[in-house]
Scaffold this active site. Sequence first.
Site, short mmCIF file in Angstrom:
data_model
loop_
_atom_site.label_atom_id
_atom_site.label_comp_id
_atom_site.label_asym_id
_atom_site.label_seq_id
_atom_site.Cartn_x
_atom_site.Cartn_y
_atom_site.Cartn_z
N ASN A 1 31.95 34.75 41.24
CA ASN A 1 32.99 34.93 40.22
C ASN A 1 34.35 34.67 40.87
OD1 ASN A 1 34.43 37.62 38.29
ND2 ASN A 1 34.09 35.53 37.65
N GLU A 15 42.43 44.32 29.80
CA GLU A 15 42.28 42.94 30.26
C GLU A 15 42.06 42.09 29.01
OE1 GLU A 15 39.35 40.78 33.48
OE2 GLU A 15 38.40 41.93 31.87
N GLU A 74 38.31 30.19 35.23
CA GLU A 74 37.35 31.17 35.73
C GLU A 74 35.95 30.55 35.79
OE1 GLU A 74 35.88 35.80 35.04
OE2 GLU A 74 37.19 34.87 33.55
N TYR A 106 44.88 34.36 30.04
CA TYR A 106 44.23 35.57 30.57
C TYR A 106 45.32 36.50 31.11
CZ TYR A 106 41.79 38.41 34.10
OH TYR A 106 41.31 39.44 34.87
N TYR A 145 41.52 38.08 27.10
CA TYR A 145 41.24 36.65 27.09
C TYR A 145 41.54 36.13 25.69
CZ TYR A 145 38.31 37.16 31.35
OH TYR A 145 37.83 37.41 32.60
#
Length: 193
Positions: free
Chosen positions: A61, A100, A179, A91, A102
């Site tokens: 990741n 968090e 990502e 992001y 997105y």
Amino acid sequence: MLKIKRLMLCLAIVMSCSMFFALIGNAATNYSQSWTNGQGTVNYQNLSGGQYKVNWSNVGNFVAGKGYNPSGSRTMSWSGYASGAQYFGVYGWLTGPLVEYYIGRGGGSSKGSYSTSKGTYTLYTQSVTGPSIQGNTTFTQYNCSGSGSSGINLAEHFAGWRTLGQPVGSTNYCIVAVEGWGGSSGSADVTVN
């Protein structure tokens, strides 16, 4: 002669001020990030202006990108490509509470839909325990399903989340991110405006 000198001085001051305000008006990004969980290979280049390049191989990741910290309620615009990425778009993080987010992907429980100048989005939320800007902890993740293309107005999304009863605290960083996970490989060349 004295008048000419004064005129030249005034002209120099005007030109200096014009250049200063042009630089401010076209200020580049102020934040760059390259995070990895240590699995695989990630090569990140933080280039001048808003540009960055990254290539990766067999990653567990990683998240890389450029943007602003704090983000405020700006519009995020960019150009470029990301090949092989699982996610390419806006992001960021909020604090108080820790969130968090997105913009341009789904996942989680639907909280409803809201409208922006780029169209309609559906907000999904889920609780996540893992790495965050405050260390390993539990936080809420907002996933906004809809257009993830350049020109994302953060103020419109923050307002939309509030209308759905979801808290929006203080802005932390926001980047145009690439990502990858699950053993992916790829490359990206992105310029954030």
